[in-house]
Scaffold this motif. Structure first.
Motif, PDB file in Angstrom:
ATOM      1  N   ASN A 110     -16.779  43.146   5.629  1.00 16.61           N
ATOM      2  CA  ASN A 110     -15.109  43.204   4.744  1.00 16.61           C
ATOM      3  C   ASN A 110     -14.488  42.081   4.634  1.00 16.61           C
ATOM      4  O   ASN A 110     -14.770  41.311   6.085  1.00 16.61           O
ATOM      5  CB  ASN A 110     -14.542  44.239   5.138  1.00 16.61           C
ATOM      6  CG  ASN A 110     -15.014  45.705   4.014  1.00 16.61           C
ATOM      7  OD1 ASN A 110     -14.440  46.588   4.895  1.00 16.61           O
ATOM      8  ND2 ASN A 110     -16.142  45.894   3.645  1.00 16.61           N
ATOM      9  N   ASN A 111     -14.614  41.327   3.374  1.00 16.97           N
ATOM     10  CA  ASN A 111     -13.762  40.447   3.011  1.00 16.97           C
ATOM     11  C   ASN A 111     -12.076  40.367   3.818  1.00 16.97           C
ATOM     12  O   ASN A 111     -12.093  39.962   4.086  1.00 16.97           O
ATOM     13  CB  ASN A 111     -13.410  39.884   1.518  1.00 16.97           C
ATOM     14  CG  ASN A 111     -12.775  39.337   1.628  1.00 16.97           C
ATOM     15  OD1 ASN A 111     -12.640  38.095   1.676  1.00 16.97           O
ATOM     16  ND2 ASN A 111     -11.308  39.329   1.247  1.00 16.97           N
ATOM     17  N   HIS A 112     -11.731  41.532   3.965  1.00 17.37           N
ATOM     18  CA  HIS A 112     -10.218  41.473   4.086  1.00 17.37           C
ATOM     19  C   HIS A 112     -10.290  42.060   5.624  1.00 17.37           C
ATOM     20  O   HIS A 112      -9.220  41.759   6.587  1.00 17.37           O
ATOM     21  CB  HIS A 112      -9.533  43.206   3.882  1.00 17.37           C
ATOM     22  CG  HIS A 112      -9.951  44.451   4.364  1.00 17.37           C
ATOM     23  ND1 HIS A 112     -11.370  45.420   3.951  1.00 17.37           N
ATOM     24  CD2 HIS A 112      -9.561  44.989   5.313  1.00 17.37           C
ATOM     25  CE1 HIS A 112     -11.575  45.933   4.379  1.00 17.37           C
ATOM     26  NE2 HIS A 112     -10.536  46.403   5.496  1.00 17.37           N
ATOM     27  N   VAL A 113     -11.282  42.686   6.396  1.00 17.46           N
ATOM     28  CA  VAL A 113     -11.526  41.598   8.065  1.00 17.46           C
ATOM     29  C   VAL A 113     -11.180  40.425   7.872  1.00 17.46           C
ATOM     30  O   VAL A 113     -10.072  40.304   9.467  1.00 17.46           O
ATOM     31  CB  VAL A 113     -13.134  42.832   8.487  1.00 17.46           C
ATOM     32  CG1 VAL A 113     -12.687  42.528   9.650  1.00 17.46           C
ATOM     33  CG2 VAL A 113     -12.984  44.369   7.894  1.00 17.46           C
ATOM     34  N   VAL A 114     -11.469  39.274   7.793  1.00 21.95           N
ATOM     35  CA  VAL A 114     -11.203  38.083   7.686  1.00 21.95           C
ATOM     36  C   VAL A 114     -10.893  37.243   6.802  1.00 21.95           C
ATOM     37  O   VAL A 114     -10.454  35.905   7.239  1.00 21.95           O
ATOM     38  CB  VAL A 114     -13.272  37.258   8.275  1.00 21.95           C
ATOM     39  CG1 VAL A 114     -13.475  38.076   8.987  1.00 21.95           C
ATOM     40  CG2 VAL A 114     -13.864  37.163   6.723  1.00 21.95           C
ATOM     41  N   LYS A 115      -9.882  38.327   6.181  1.00 21.03           N
ATOM     42  CA  LYS A 115      -9.277  37.186   5.244  1.00 21.03           C
ATOM     43  C   LYS A 115      -8.575  36.411   6.128  1.00 21.03           C
ATOM     44  O   LYS A 115      -7.248  37.479   6.591  1.00 21.03           O
ATOM     45  CB  LYS A 115      -8.981  38.266   4.091  1.00 21.03           C
ATOM     46  CG  LYS A 115      -7.775  37.077   2.957  1.00 21.03           C
ATOM     47  CD  LYS A 115      -7.402  38.370   1.962  1.00 21.03           C
ATOM     48  CE  LYS A 115      -6.361  37.546   0.604  1.00 21.03           C
ATOM     49  NZ  LYS A 115      -5.809  38.153   0.015  1.00 21.03           N
ATOM     50  N   GLY A 116      -8.040  35.258   5.900  1.00 25.05           N
ATOM     51  CA  GLY A 116      -6.764  34.551   6.410  1.00 25.05           C
ATOM     52  C   GLY A 116      -7.134  33.988   8.062  1.00 25.05           C
ATOM     53  O   GLY A 116      -6.458  33.519   8.480  1.00 25.05           O
TER      54      GLY A 116
END
Length: 471
Positions: A110-116
C-alpha cells in the motif's frame, strides 16, 4: 423382555451417534483446507517496516531551554521528558505487509505503508532483511511498487478479480501488529464497493480479519491466486469489526505496470461532477428506477463538454457497461486509456441518447471555470424562496457562472425540498437559470402532479434535488 428393550435403546443410541459423526464429517468436509495454500504462498509474503522522517524537537513549552540551562537542583524533574531527554530520539516507524510479484525483487504494497518513509526495510520469509527502493507510488489507488536487490525469489500467482464471486472463501496473509505471516480467512462480502474519498478503486469487501500491519498484504482465493491487496477496514473501535476492504489485483497490477514503465499513473477523465439518483430524483427525471450517475456539473473544456454532455443528463451506461450506482462511473472512466473513444448512453428529457466521448487525461487540478456577470433586482417566488441575482463575488466564491442566489426561505415547496439560504439555483425543470425574471417564469410553469429536478450549488458543490409543488 427388559434385555431386548435395553438392546433396542442401545441400537437407537448407536444409530444417533453414527448419524451425528457422519453429519460432523460432512460439515468438516465442506469447509476448505488452507494448509497447502499457505505452504505454497506464504514464502512470497513479506514484512515491511519503514523509518519515517524525524520531526524536529519542540521545547517551546519550556522556553526553548536546554538541560544545561536548568538549575541543577531542578534537573531531575525534567530528565524523563522527551524535550530534555539526553538520549537521541528514535525516528518513528510503521509496519505493514507486501508480496513479491517477480523473481528479481518487485514487491507490491500500500502507498500508505511507505508514505513519508526515509528508509524501507523488507523482511523475507527466510529472515533476510533488505533495504527496498520505492519505484513509485499512487495515492489515488493506494498502491506502491518496491524493488529489492535479490534474485530467484518466491513469487505469488496473480488471479483475476472479475472471476471472484460473492460468498467464496478468501484468505489473507500479513503481519498484524508485527506478528509475521499471520493467516486469517473469511468470505467475499461484496464486490466493486465504493468508499468515501476513494473514487478510483472498486473495493472487494470481505469479512477476513484485518488489523494494523495487514495493510499491503495479499488476499488469496482458494486456488492460491492473489485477487486483492488488503488495504482498509471499517471500524468504530480502532480494531477489526467484520468489514475489511481490498484493492482488486487487476487494478493494482495495472498501476504497478505504469509505475514501472513511466514512474506515474495515467487515468481517463470525463470532466463531470456526478451524484447519486434516489427515488424522488428518478421520478423527476422520468426514470423507471433509481439508477445511473446524474451529471450535476460539466467542466468547461472537458471531454464531456466536447461530447455534448449536459447538466441534468443521467449516464446509464459507459463503454457497454451499465451504471447502477453513480460510484460505478469514476473507476470505469479511470481505467480507460486517455485518448480512447468510448460510447455512453444518457437519459435526457426522458429519452435515451448515445454519445461518443474521447476520454481525456485526468489532470492534477480542476480547470478554471470562468466567470460571467448578471445584475437584477431581488424577488420572492411561488416556492417561498427569496432570490437575488448573483454578484461577481458570488460567482468567484462558489465557482458558478449563472443562476440566482437564495437569500430567504419561507414555508413552501422550496423549504420542503431542502433549499436553504445561500444556495445558488442554476437549473430548474431542465432549464438553465440566468436571471431572476426567468426563474420566476420557470416556476410559474412548473407542473403540480410530479417532482421536477432543481440544480443548486451549495458552498461550491453542485447538487440536484427533487422539487414538487403542492396541488
Amino acid at each position: 423382555m427388559y434385555l431386548k428393550m435395553k438392546v433396542k435403546h442401545l441400537g437407537f443410541a448407536m444409530l444417533a451417534w453414527i448419524a451425528l459423526v457422519m453429519s460432523s464429517a460432512v460439515s468438516a468436509a465442506s469447509l476448505p483446507d488452507f494448509t497447502e495454500l499457505v505452504e505454497e504462498s506464504a514464502p512470497a509474503v513479506v514484512n515491511i517496516s519503514t523509518v519515517q522522517a524525524e520531526k524536529p524537537q519542540d521545547s517551546a513549552a519550556f522556553g526553548g531551554r536546554d538541560m544545561d540551562e536548568i538549575p541543577e537542583m531542578f534537573r531531575h524533574f525534567f530528565r524523563n521528558l522527551p524535550e530534555f531527554n539526553s538520549q537521541p530520539r528514535r525516528a518513528p516507524e510503521s509496519l505493514g505487509s507486501g508480496f513479491i510479484i517477480s523473481e528479481d525483487g518487485y514487491i507490491l504494497t500500500n502507498n500508505h505503508v511507505v508514505k513519508g518513509a526515509e528508509k524501507v526495510l523488507v523482511r523475507l520469509n527466510d529472515r533476510r532483511e533488505l533495504e527496498a527502493e520505492i519505484v513509485g507510488t499512487d495515492a489515488r489507488s493506494d498502491v506502491a511498487l518496491l524493488k529489492i536487490d535479490a534474485q530467484d525469489l518466491p513469487v505469488v500467482s496473480i488471479g483475476k478479480t472479475r472471476d471472484l464471486k460473492v460468498g467464496e472463501w478468501v484468505l489473507a496473509i500479513g503481519s498484524p501488529f508485527g506478528f509475521d505471516h499471520t493467516v486469517t480467512a473469511g468470505i467475499v462480502s461484496a464486490k466493486e464497493r465504493a468508499l468515501a474519498n476513494e473514487t478510483y478503486v472498486p473495493f472487494i469487501q470481505t469479512d477476513v480479519a484485518i488489523n494494523p500491519g495487514n495493510s499491503g498484504g495479499p488476499l488469496f482465493n482458494l486456488d492460491g491466486e492473489v485477487v486483492g491487496i488488503n488495504s482498509q477496514i471499517y471500524t468504530r473501535s480502532g480494531g477489526f469489526m467484520g468489514l475489511s476492504f481490498a484493492i482488486p489485483i487487476d487494478v493494482a497490477m495495472d498501476v504497478a505496470d505504469q509505475l514501472k514503465q513511466q514512474g506515474h499513473v495515467s487515468r481517463g477523465w470525463l470532466g463531470v461532477i456526478i451524484q447519486e439518483v434516489n427515488r424522488d430524483l428518478a421520478e423527476s427525471f422520468g426514470l423507471a428506477k433509481p439508477a445511473g450517475a446524474l451529471v450535476a456539473k460539466v467542466l468547461p473544456d472537458s471531454p464531456a463538454q466536447s461530447a455534448g454532455v449536459l447538466e441534468g443528463d443521467v449516464i446509464i451506461s459507459f463503454d457497454g457497461r451499465p451504471i447502477t450506482l453513480s460510484s460505478d462511473l469514476p473507476h470505469m472512466v479511470g481505467r480507460v486509456k486517455p485518448g480512447a473513444e468510448v460510447e455512453m448512453t444518457v437519459m435526457r428529457g426522458g429519452e435515451q441518447e448515445k454519445l461518443n466521448v474521447v476520454v481525456g487525461l485526468l489532470p492534477e487540478g480542476e480547470p478554471d471555470l470562468g466567470i460571467e456577470t448578471v445584475q437584477e433586482p431581488a424577488s420572492m417566488d411561488l416556492l417561498g424562496l427569496t432570490v437575488e441575482p448573483l454578484t461577481d463575488a458570488h460567482r468567484e466564491k462558489w465557482n458558478v457562472r449563472s443562476g440566482v442566489i437564495v437569500v430567504g426561505v419561507a414555508e413552501g415547496a422550496g423549504a420542503n425540498a431542502g433549499v436553504v439560504s445561500g444556495d445558488v439555483i442554476t437549473m430548474l425543470n431542465g432549464k438553465q437559470i440566468q436571471t431572476v425574471e426567468q426563474f420566476a417564469e420557470v416556476v410559474a410553469d412548473l407542473p403540480t402532479d410530479r417532482s421536477v429536478p432543481m440544480r443548486i450549488v451549495r458552498r461550491g458543490s453542485p447538487l440536484f434535488i427533487p422539487l414538487k409543488l403542492s396541488e
